[in-house]
Design a protein around this motif. Structure first.
Motif, mmCIF file in Angstrom:
data_model
loop_
_atom_site.group_PDB
_atom_site.id
_atom_site.type_symbol
_atom_site.label_atom_id
_atom_site.label_comp_id
_atom_site.label_asym_id
_atom_site.label_seq_id
_atom_site.Cartn_x
_atom_site.Cartn_y
_atom_site.Cartn_z
ATOM 1 N N LEU A 74 -9.068 32.148 18.260
ATOM 2 C CA LEU A 74 -10.111 32.429 19.245
ATOM 3 C C LEU A 74 -9.683 33.565 20.162
ATOM 4 O O LEU A 74 -8.620 33.507 20.776
ATOM 5 C CB LEU A 74 -10.391 31.171 20.082
ATOM 6 N N THR A 75 -10.493 34.621 20.234
ATOM 7 C CA THR A 75 -10.180 35.730 21.124
ATOM 8 C C THR A 75 -11.249 35.865 22.204
ATOM 9 O O THR A 75 -12.447 35.967 21.905
ATOM 10 C CB THR A 75 -10.030 37.051 20.332
ATOM 11 N N LEU A 76 -10.807 35.833 23.457
ATOM 12 C CA LEU A 76 -11.684 35.987 24.613
ATOM 13 C C LEU A 76 -11.575 37.432 25.079
ATOM 14 O O LEU A 76 -11.032 37.727 26.139
ATOM 15 C CB LEU A 76 -11.273 35.010 25.716
ATOM 16 N N ALA A 77 -12.073 38.336 24.272
ATOM 17 C CA ALA A 77 -11.884 39.769 24.506
ATOM 18 C C ALA A 77 -12.871 40.303 25.531
ATOM 19 O O ALA A 77 -13.995 39.811 25.653
ATOM 20 C CB ALA A 77 -12.040 40.524 23.192
ATOM 21 N N ASP A 78 -12.442 41.329 26.263
ATOM 22 C CA ASP A 78 -13.349 42.081 27.125
ATOM 23 C C ASP A 78 -13.900 43.229 26.288
ATOM 24 O O ASP A 78 -13.220 44.225 26.063
ATOM 25 C CB ASP A 78 -12.606 42.611 28.357
ATOM 26 N N LEU A 79 -15.134 43.086 25.828
ATOM 27 C CA LEU A 79 -15.734 44.105 24.976
ATOM 28 C C LEU A 79 -16.685 45.024 25.736
ATOM 29 O O LEU A 79 -17.015 46.112 25.244
ATOM 30 C CB LEU A 79 -16.493 43.446 23.815
ATOM 31 N N LEU A 101 -4.912 28.889 18.123
ATOM 32 C CA LEU A 101 -4.457 29.739 19.214
ATOM 33 C C LEU A 101 -5.655 30.387 19.891
ATOM 34 O O LEU A 101 -6.648 30.713 19.244
ATOM 35 C CB LEU A 101 -3.516 30.816 18.662
ATOM 36 N N THR A 102 -5.538 30.593 21.210
ATOM 37 C CA THR A 102 -6.550 31.316 21.982
ATOM 38 C C THR A 102 -5.896 32.541 22.606
ATOM 39 O O THR A 102 -4.812 32.437 23.183
ATOM 40 C CB THR A 102 -7.143 30.428 23.090
ATOM 41 N N MET A 103 -6.538 33.695 22.470
ATOM 42 C CA MET A 103 -6.017 34.929 23.056
ATOM 43 C C MET A 103 -6.909 35.369 24.208
ATOM 44 O O MET A 103 -8.109 35.555 24.035
ATOM 45 C CB MET A 103 -5.913 36.040 22.009
ATOM 46 N N SER A 143 -6.944 38.784 29.802
ATOM 47 C CA SER A 143 -6.376 39.004 31.137
ATOM 48 C C SER A 143 -5.470 37.845 31.519
ATOM 49 O O SER A 143 -5.629 36.716 31.023
ATOM 50 C CB SER A 143 -7.480 39.159 32.193
ATOM 51 N N SER A 144 -4.534 38.119 32.413
ATOM 52 C CA SER A 144 -3.629 37.068 32.888
ATOM 53 C C SER A 144 -4.398 36.000 33.648
ATOM 54 O O SER A 144 -4.109 34.803 33.539
ATOM 55 C CB SER A 144 -2.560 37.692 33.795
ATOM 56 N N GLY A 145 -5.400 36.433 34.435
ATOM 57 C CA GLY A 145 -6.191 35.484 35.221
ATOM 58 C C GLY A 145 -6.930 34.490 34.343
ATOM 59 O O GLY A 145 -7.021 33.300 34.670
ATOM 60 N N MET A 146 -7.480 34.970 33.226
ATOM 61 C CA MET A 146 -8.155 34.066 32.297
ATOM 62 C C MET A 146 -7.163 33.069 31.713
ATOM 63 O O MET A 146 -7.464 31.883 31.549
ATOM 64 C CB MET A 146 -8.784 34.861 31.153
ATOM 65 N N GLY A 147 -5.974 33.560 31.394
ATOM 66 C CA GLY A 147 -4.943 32.673 30.874
ATOM 67 C C GLY A 147 -4.599 31.576 31.862
ATOM 68 O O GLY A 147 -4.476 30.399 31.494
ATOM 69 N N ASP A 148 -4.469 31.955 33.144
ATOM 70 C CA ASP A 148 -4.177 30.966 34.174
ATOM 71 C C ASP A 148 -5.294 29.920 34.260
ATOM 72 O O ASP A 148 -5.037 28.727 34.468
ATOM 73 C CB ASP A 148 -4.021 31.647 35.535
ATOM 74 N N ALA A 149 -6.546 30.379 34.097
ATOM 75 C CA ALA A 149 -7.695 29.480 34.247
ATOM 76 C C ALA A 149 -7.807 28.476 33.103
ATOM 77 O O ALA A 149 -8.183 27.317 33.319
ATOM 78 C CB ALA A 149 -8.979 30.299 34.360
ATOM 79 N N ILE A 150 -7.498 28.902 31.879
ATOM 80 C CA ILE A 150 -7.631 27.972 30.749
ATOM 81 C C ILE A 150 -6.358 27.165 30.504
ATOM 82 O O ILE A 150 -6.376 26.201 29.743
ATOM 83 C CB ILE A 150 -8.022 28.714 29.449
ATOM 84 N N GLN A 151 -5.277 27.537 31.189
ATOM 85 C CA GLN A 151 -4.000 26.867 30.920
ATOM 86 C C GLN A 151 -4.049 25.348 31.086
ATOM 87 O O GLN A 151 -3.508 24.627 30.227
ATOM 88 C CB GLN A 151 -2.885 27.450 31.797
ATOM 89 N N PRO A 152 -4.665 24.796 32.145
ATOM 90 C CA PRO A 152 -4.694 23.327 32.258
ATOM 91 C C PRO A 152 -5.340 22.664 31.043
ATOM 92 O O PRO A 152 -4.876 21.608 30.590
ATOM 93 C CB PRO A 152 -5.523 23.097 33.533
ATOM 94 N N PHE A 191 -1.732 29.533 24.034
ATOM 95 C CA PHE A 191 -2.522 30.752 24.195
ATOM 96 C C PHE A 191 -1.612 31.950 24.380
ATOM 97 O O PHE A 191 -0.451 31.835 24.761
ATOM 98 C CB PHE A 191 -3.500 30.633 25.371
ATOM 99 N N LEU A 192 -2.175 33.112 24.059
ATOM 100 C CA LEU A 192 -1.535 34.398 24.302
ATOM 101 C C LEU A 192 -2.294 35.110 25.408
ATOM 102 O O LEU A 192 -3.517 35.036 25.484
ATOM 103 C CB LEU A 192 -1.577 35.280 23.047
ATOM 104 N N ALA A 193 -1.563 35.804 26.262
ATOM 105 C CA ALA A 193 -2.181 36.592 27.324
ATOM 106 C C ALA A 193 -1.317 37.815 27.569
ATOM 107 O O ALA A 193 -0.163 37.870 27.113
ATOM 108 C CB ALA A 193 -2.318 35.754 28.604
#
Length: 407
Positions: free
Chosen positions: A36-41, A103-105, A108-117, A126-128
């Motif tokens: 899963l990629t949460l890309a900024d397109l 895996l989820t990619m 941004s670091s902020g998105m990673g922090d938000a989905i981490q819990p 996840f990768l960030a």
């Protein structure tokens, strides 16, 4: 009547049996795992995030065309996060229960922090991008490559040597300019302490809102502060615009501009070659002609995109990410098999691929039980004549994370 009923029953059983056999055959042919990629397109980081997303897809297409990984295909689920944390969280909630989501990619670091819990609760990973939080507080988040702080620290080591080479006395003054977001602030967590340990004067950071187009005010303050070097920690085209403005102000004649790993790419360099001349870029991956001449990168871009123009920094980053994923997937399959593979298996596998090579696209993989660093090396380039020219080979980055004690 009985004959007709018997015929109907036989036909019905035949249909059911056919459906069952077809279904079984279809399932057998469609062994897949999901990325899963949460890309900024379409948001402020799209110029960087989109090539990463394209590269990941292109590499997995080639793997799948070659029979997959042990016969298993890698399927990419893509969501345009628009660099918006709320959209990223919503997307993860939608797909988090997908079977075989490994895996989820995050873009941004902020998105990673938000989905981490949720990632922790789901026992996934996840990768960030390079937030030092991943290394400072070991959990289920992994950096693409090195933490931003370590990359910044490598630049500090380089500028100290550069200062000596130029025969300058005393210690240089360093300016820092970045987005006013989690990423921009993150570099100073460890980076600030590392600079201080070297006796270098660090000017107050100049932070601005993503989307800012003119930077004269920030640059003028850094120049008045006596900056000898300015480190730019944003993603292109913004680093190009910042250096363009510095050049227009006449600052590049006496101040060495240094771009972080998302600094000036081919488009930026070709758009403003004169302004960027002499700029140094510290990179996790190959850049410029070195990247364009790399056989794998060339083949992927030409085959799937039809042009070498796609071999940008983001594309190179994405191919490296995909290669490490493939290596971890092979390890996880060897450990648990396809039926039991899940996010937990991948989390464990990523910690077992230390030293995995990706054909020289970057330094070797540095993931491990106590490391969330994708790599721990960087390479320096200088922009000369409209191209990124290598200044060094792969260079070990310092551990700046240990300098920050409040993780």
């Amino acid at each position: 009547m009985r004959k007709k009923s018997a015929v109907l029953l036989v036909c019905l059983l035949g249909v059911v049996l056919s459906i069952t056999l077809l279904s079984s055959s279809s399932i057998a042919k469609e062994k897949k795992v999901f990325f899963l990629t949460l890309a900024d397109l379409t948001g402020p980081a799209a110029g960087l995030s989109t090539p990463i997303d394209c590269a990941v897809r292109d590499y997995f297409k080639s793997v799948n065309e070659g029979g997959g990984v042990d016969g298993i295909e890698i399927d990419v689920i893509g969501v345009d996060s628009r660099y918006d944390t709320a959209r990223a969280v919503s997307a993860y909630k939608r797909y988090r229960k997908r079977p075989k989501l490994l895996l989820t990619m995050s873009s941004s670091s902020g998105m990673g922090d938000a989905i981490q819990p949720m990632i922790e609760r789901d026992k996934s990973m996840f990768l960030a991008p390079g937030s030092g939080e991943r290394q400072g507080h070991l959990r289920r988040g992994f950096c693409f490559y090195g933490p931003y702080q370590d990359t910044f620290g490598a630049a500090v080591d380089w500028l100290m040597e550069d200062w000596k080479t130029k025969g300058k006395s005393g210690k240089p003054v360093l300016g820092y300019i970045a987005f006013d977001n989690a990423w921009g602030h993150e570099v100073m967590r460890g980076g600030k302490e590392y600079v201080e340990s070297k006796g270098i004067k660090l000017l107050p950071p100049e932070l601005f809102t993503p989307g800012t187009l003119k930077f004269d005010v920030y640059l003028t303050r850094l120049a008045k502060g006596g900056a000898d070097y300015i480190y730019v920690e944003v993603c292109d085209p913004t680093p190009t615009y910042i250096t363009r403005d510095a050049h227009a102000l006449g600052l590049t004649k006496k101040i060495q501009m240094i771009h972080g790993p998302w600094g000036a790419t081919k488009l930026g360099i070709e758009s403003h070659p004169e302004a960027l001349e002499g700029t140094v870029v510290v990179s996790w991956v190959l850049r410029g002609p070195e990247a364009e001449e790399h056989p794998l990168l060339r083949d992927l871009a030409i085959k799937h995109r039809g042009s070498l123009d796609y071999v940008t920094t983001g594309y190179t980053v994405g191919v490296g990410i995909a290669i490490f994923f493939e290596g971890a997937l092979r390890k996880a399959l060897a450990d648990v098999g396809y039926e039991k593979i899940n996010g937990q298996a991948m989390y464990e596998a990523y910690q077992k691929i230390t030293g995995l090579e990706n054909g020289g696209i970057s330094g070797p993989c540095a993931y491990g039980p106590k490391s969330r660093r994708g790599t721990d090396t960087v390479k320096f380039y200088r922009i000369k004549g409209g191209k990124a020219v290598p200044l060094s080979d792969w260079t070990k980055s310092p551990d700046t994370i240990s300098y920050h004690k409040n993780w």
